[in-house]
Scaffold this motif. Structure first.
Motif, PDB file in Angstrom:
ATOM      1  N   LEU A  26       0.827  -1.869  -0.047  1.00 43.36           N
ATOM      2  CA  LEU A  26      -0.006   0.347  -0.567  1.00 43.36           C
ATOM      3  C   LEU A  26       0.685   1.388   0.185  1.00 43.36           C
ATOM      4  O   LEU A  26       2.228   1.462   0.595  1.00 43.36           O
ATOM      5  CB  LEU A  26      -1.155   0.052   1.339  1.00 43.36           C
ATOM      6  CG  LEU A  26      -2.051  -1.019   1.547  1.00 43.36           C
ATOM      7  CD1 LEU A  26      -2.767  -1.377   2.501  1.00 43.36           C
ATOM      8  CD2 LEU A  26      -3.084  -1.897   0.479  1.00 43.36           C
ATOM      9  N   SER A  27       0.621   2.140  -0.212  1.00 42.34           N
ATOM     10  CA  SER A  27       1.238   3.393  -0.751  1.00 42.34           C
ATOM     11  C   SER A  27       1.538   4.425   0.753  1.00 42.34           C
ATOM     12  O   SER A  27       0.206   4.340   1.158  1.00 42.34           O
ATOM     13  CB  SER A  27       0.643   4.336  -1.675  1.00 42.34           C
ATOM     14  OG  SER A  27      -0.336   4.674  -1.604  1.00 42.34           O
ATOM     15  N   ASP A  28       1.748   4.778   0.543  1.00 39.08           N
ATOM     16  CA  ASP A  28       2.596   5.632   1.668  1.00 39.08           C
ATOM     17  C   ASP A  28       0.832   6.330   2.391  1.00 39.08           C
ATOM     18  O   ASP A  28       0.725   7.431   3.140  1.00 39.08           O
ATOM     19  CB  ASP A  28       3.943   6.914   1.784  1.00 39.08           C
ATOM     20  CG  ASP A  28       4.606   5.832   1.403  1.00 39.08           C
ATOM     21  OD1 ASP A  28       4.600   4.377   2.502  1.00 39.08           O
ATOM     22  OD2 ASP A  28       5.679   5.931   1.617  1.00 39.08           O
ATOM     23  N   ASP A  29       0.635   7.232   1.347  1.00 43.76           N
ATOM     24  CA  ASP A  29      -0.195   8.035   1.594  1.00 43.76           C
ATOM     25  C   ASP A  29      -1.738   7.347   1.335  1.00 43.76           C
ATOM     26  O   ASP A  29      -3.107   7.717   1.206  1.00 43.76           O
ATOM     27  CB  ASP A  29      -0.538   8.994   0.181  1.00 43.76           C
ATOM     28  CG  ASP A  29      -1.184   8.715  -1.313  1.00 43.76           C
ATOM     29  OD1 ASP A  29      -0.852   6.997  -0.740  1.00 43.76           O
ATOM     30  OD2 ASP A  29      -1.126   9.189  -1.723  1.00 43.76           O
ATOM     31  N   THR A  30      -2.209   6.190   2.095  1.00 43.14           N
ATOM     32  CA  THR A  30      -3.139   5.332   2.017  1.00 43.14           C
ATOM     33  C   THR A  30      -3.034   4.753   3.708  1.00 43.14           C
ATOM     34  O   THR A  30      -2.250   4.826   5.396  1.00 43.14           O
ATOM     35  CB  THR A  30      -2.671   3.828   1.820  1.00 43.14           C
ATOM     36  OG1 THR A  30      -2.923   3.841   0.692  1.00 43.14           O
ATOM     37  CG2 THR A  30      -4.022   3.036   1.853  1.00 43.14           C
ATOM     38  N   GLY A  31      -4.362   4.755   4.882  1.00 46.26           N
ATOM     39  CA  GLY A  31      -4.444   4.533   5.614  1.00 46.26           C
ATOM     40  C   GLY A  31      -4.921   3.687   5.908  1.00 46.26           C
ATOM     41  O   GLY A  31      -6.095   3.164   5.025  1.00 46.26           O
ATOM     42  N   VAL A  32      -5.432   3.098   6.892  1.00 45.76           N
ATOM     43  CA  VAL A  32      -6.127   1.056   7.703  1.00 45.76           C
ATOM     44  C   VAL A  32      -7.092   1.382   9.093  1.00 45.76           C
ATOM     45  O   VAL A  32      -6.296   2.157   9.627  1.00 45.76           O
ATOM     46  CB  VAL A  32      -4.553   0.568   6.707  1.00 45.76           C
ATOM     47  CG1 VAL A  32      -3.882   1.381   6.202  1.00 45.76           C
ATOM     48  CG2 VAL A  32      -3.818   0.399   8.220  1.00 45.76           C
ATOM     49  N   ALA A  33      -8.037  -0.034   8.262  1.00 45.53           N
ATOM     50  CA  ALA A  33      -7.986   0.456   9.731  1.00 45.53           C
ATOM     51  C   ALA A  33      -8.951  -0.870   9.387  1.00 45.53           C
ATOM     52  O   ALA A  33      -9.216  -1.558   8.793  1.00 45.53           O
ATOM     53  CB  ALA A  33      -9.167   1.091  10.146  1.00 45.53           C
ATOM     54  N   PHE A  34      -8.764  -2.028  10.644  1.00 46.01           N
ATOM     55  CA  PHE A  34      -9.113  -2.805  10.739  1.00 46.01           C
ATOM     56  C   PHE A  34     -10.288  -3.289  11.771  1.00 46.01           C
ATOM     57  O   PHE A  34      -9.806  -3.626  12.980  1.00 46.01           O
ATOM     58  CB  PHE A  34      -8.980  -4.300  10.857  1.00 46.01           C
ATOM     59  CG  PHE A  34      -9.677  -5.724  10.333  1.00 46.01           C
ATOM     60  CD1 PHE A  34      -9.091  -6.067   9.222  1.00 46.01           C
ATOM     61  CD2 PHE A  34      -9.609  -6.245  11.555  1.00 46.01           C
ATOM     62  CE1 PHE A  34     -10.446  -7.030   8.740  1.00 46.01           C
ATOM     63  CE2 PHE A  34     -11.095  -7.598  11.502  1.00 46.01           C
ATOM     64  CZ  PHE A  34     -10.797  -8.236  10.385  1.00 46.01           C
ATOM     65  N   ARG A  41      -4.454  10.777   7.973  1.00 46.33           N
ATOM     66  CA  ARG A  41      -3.758  12.428   8.252  1.00 46.33           C
ATOM     67  C   ARG A  41      -2.519  12.182   9.170  1.00 46.33           C
ATOM     68  O   ARG A  41      -1.355  13.179   9.153  1.00 46.33           O
ATOM     69  CB  ARG A  41      -4.691  12.736   9.336  1.00 46.33           C
ATOM     70  CG  ARG A  41      -5.531  13.456   8.393  1.00 46.33           C
ATOM     71  CD  ARG A  41      -6.902  14.104   9.293  1.00 46.33           C
ATOM     72  NE  ARG A  41      -6.931  13.624  10.524  1.00 46.33           N
ATOM     73  CZ  ARG A  41      -8.481  12.897  10.735  1.00 46.33           C
ATOM     74  NH1 ARG A  41      -8.662  12.570   9.339  1.00 46.33           N
ATOM     75  NH2 ARG A  41      -9.118  12.495  12.060  1.00 46.33           N
ATOM     76  N   SER A  42      -2.321  10.974  10.264  1.00 46.54           N
ATOM     77  CA  SER A  42      -0.836  10.690  11.029  1.00 46.54           C
ATOM     78  C   SER A  42       0.305  10.409   9.655  1.00 46.54           C
ATOM     79  O   SER A  42       0.804  11.128  10.421  1.00 46.54           O
ATOM     80  CB  SER A  42      -1.135   9.829  11.863  1.00 46.54           C
ATOM     81  OG  SER A  42      -0.259   9.299  12.691  1.00 46.54           O
ATOM     82  N   ARG A  43      -0.412   9.450   9.166  1.00 47.84           N
ATOM     83  CA  ARG A  43       1.316   9.341   8.071  1.00 47.84           C
ATOM     84  C   ARG A  43       1.530  10.736   7.572  1.00 47.84           C
ATOM     85  O   ARG A  43       2.518  10.203   7.103  1.00 47.84           O
ATOM     86  CB  ARG A  43       0.270   8.441   7.117  1.00 47.84           C
ATOM     87  CG  ARG A  43       0.736   6.819   7.890  1.00 47.84           C
ATOM     88  CD  ARG A  43      -0.208   5.745   6.287  1.00 47.84           C
ATOM     89  NE  ARG A  43      -0.252   4.798   7.095  1.00 47.84           N
ATOM     90  CZ  ARG A  43       0.359   3.466   8.294  1.00 47.84           C
ATOM     91  NH1 ARG A  43       1.779   3.690   8.384  1.00 47.84           N
ATOM     92  NH2 ARG A  43      -0.350   2.875   9.106  1.00 47.84           N
ATOM     93  N   ALA A  44       0.318  11.158   7.105  1.00 47.30           N
ATOM     94  CA  ALA A  44       0.548  12.548   6.267  1.00 47.30           C
ATOM     95  C   ALA A  44       1.688  12.987   7.444  1.00 47.30           C
ATOM     96  O   ALA A  44       2.810  14.247   6.524  1.00 47.30           O
ATOM     97  CB  ALA A  44      -0.346  14.127   5.961  1.00 47.30           C
ATOM     98  N   ALA A  45       0.953  13.410   7.972  1.00 49.11           N
ATOM     99  CA  ALA A  45       1.207  14.921   9.306  1.00 49.11           C
ATOM    100  C   ALA A  45       2.956  13.925   9.801  1.00 49.11           C
ATOM    101  O   ALA A  45       3.881  15.009   9.983  1.00 49.11           O
ATOM    102  CB  ALA A  45       0.976  14.676  10.319  1.00 49.11           C
ATOM    103  N   GLY A  46       3.700  12.630   9.281  1.00 49.61           N
ATOM    104  CA  GLY A  46       4.802  12.023   9.959  1.00 49.61           C
ATOM    105  C   GLY A  46       6.120  12.466   8.783  1.00 49.61           C
ATOM    106  O   GLY A  46       6.996  12.898   8.594  1.00 49.61           O
ATOM    107  N   ARG A  47       5.093  12.865   7.707  1.00 45.12           N
ATOM    108  CA  ARG A  47       6.062  12.478   6.506  1.00 45.12           C
ATOM    109  C   ARG A  47       6.933  14.355   6.600  1.00 45.12           C
ATOM    110  O   ARG A  47       7.866  14.704   5.911  1.00 45.12           O
ATOM    111  CB  ARG A  47       5.226  11.750   5.006  1.00 45.12           C
ATOM    112  CG  ARG A  47       5.321  10.790   4.383  1.00 45.12           C
ATOM    113  CD  ARG A  47       4.706  10.500   3.830  1.00 45.12           C
ATOM    114  NE  ARG A  47       3.587  10.550   3.621  1.00 45.12           N
ATOM    115  CZ  ARG A  47       2.573  10.592   2.807  1.00 45.12           C
ATOM    116  NH1 ARG A  47       2.489   9.638   4.044  1.00 45.12           N
ATOM    117  NH2 ARG A  47       1.469  11.647   2.699  1.00 45.12           N
ATOM    118  N   THR A  48       5.478  14.808   6.625  1.00 45.40           N
ATOM    119  CA  THR A  48       5.433  16.786   6.847  1.00 45.40           C
ATOM    120  C   THR A  48       6.735  16.561   7.905  1.00 45.40           C
ATOM    121  O   THR A  48       7.597  17.815   7.676  1.00 45.40           O
ATOM    122  CB  THR A  48       4.593  17.199   6.239  1.00 45.40           C
ATOM    123  OG1 THR A  48       3.387  16.926   5.986  1.00 45.40           O
ATOM    124  CG2 THR A  48       4.622  18.673   7.188  1.00 45.40           C
TER     125      THR A  48
END
Length: 300
Positions: A176-184, A289-296
């Motif tokens: 999965l790409s880095d701009d993808t969020g996931v949940a189960f 959003r958390s992943r995007a913030a981490g990359r920024t």
């Protein structure tokens, strides 16, 4: 109860395994973890006259990234995915969230992901994840190997495209790409019950717009379900809280085809699907959003 009488072989290679499975006139069953098969045999619901134990077969325990996909061998145990760093990126997070819902530690230490796909129980977490992510299964018999996409593999409760003489050697999941969020998310009556309903969700967002989603439903039909109507309702939309509610209703009303169970009638299951899809999408959006913030933050 004692199981019916059966013969037992423990081959050392894939060739020996498919030769054993291809023995004419015999009903063979493959055992890796045996967490489902052995119970069914003790209850006399499965009566193979030959059990083929693949635990000594070389090369079936591989787990690793090859190109843009994750290859999972037939002997990779559930427990291998309990640490999210076992698999790179968002896929590792999704796997970690899914696996913690599978039974309890002793089962996860012996059972295998590929074994779950082979068993094809409607309440299997891995089956819905595989379907939602467009996984590909590799099946081998004495004539060679073939690839079967997950969308063509599941045919009903415990019914699949696998032929009696075939062995599933591995399954591939796209990364999965880095701009993808996931949940189960899973709902069940007690900790030791099968899932009443569960949802696997991914959400890809670019510039505030949803560019892709993959939603898998567990125990919402007689087989795993990909919630295509719910996915379509999200595509191209801007992030908004009411959007998740609408997607949940689409999944419940258009994608799910629930089968009644003793503690959950179809109406109850549809409501559970609607609620869990909405929750899973909200969590996936938060994860994105958390992943995007981490990359920024990492670029500063």
């Amino acid at each position: 109860m004692k199981p019916p009488v059966f013969d037992y072989v423990a081959p050392r290679s894939v060739r020996e395994t498919v030769d054993a499975l291809g023995d004419p006139g015999r009903t063979a069953a493959v055992i890796a973890g045996g967490q489902s098969l052995l119970l069914e045999m003790h209850l006399w619901r499965r009566r193979p006259d030959l059990v083929v134990d693949v635990n000594r077969v070389a090369g079936l325990d591989g787990l690793g990234v090859d190109g843009g996909s994750l290859r999972v061998g037939a002997l990779v145990r559930h427990a291998a995915f309990e640490a999210p760093q076992a698999v790179p990126g968002p896929l590792g997070t999704l796997f970690q969230q899914a696996v913690t819902n599978i039974a309890h530690p002793p089962i996860r230490a012996r059972g295998t992901l590929v074994g779950s796909l082979a068993w094809a129980h409607p309440a299997s977490e891995w089956c819905a994840v595989a379907l939602a992510l467009d996984a590909d299964l590799t099946l081998r018999d004495s004539d060679g190997a073939r690839q079967v996409p997950a969308r063509d593999y599941f045919q009903g409760p415990h019914r699949t495209a696998r032929r009696p003489r075939e062995l599933i050697t591995s399954v591939r999941f796209p990364l999965l790409s880095d701009d993808t969020g996931v949940a189960f998310i899973e709902h069940r009556r007690t900790h030791f019950c099968f899932a009443t309903v569960a949802v696997s969700a991914t959400l890809t967002v670019r510039d505030g717009v949803i560019t892709g989603s993959r939603i898998g439903l567990v125990n919402a039909s007689d087989r795993p379900v990909r919630a295509l109507a719910a996915e379509q309702s999200l595509l191209g939309a801007e992030i908004a809280d009411d959007l998740y509610h609408r997607a949940g209703r689409a999944a419940a009303e258009q994608d799910a085809a629930p089968v009644a169970e003793p503690f959950a009638d179809p109406g109850y299951k549809r409501q559970a699907v609607a609620v869990l899809v909405g929750r899973a999408l909200r969590r996936a959006a938060a994860d994105q959003r958390s992943r995007a913030a981490g990359r920024t933050e990492g670029l500063r």
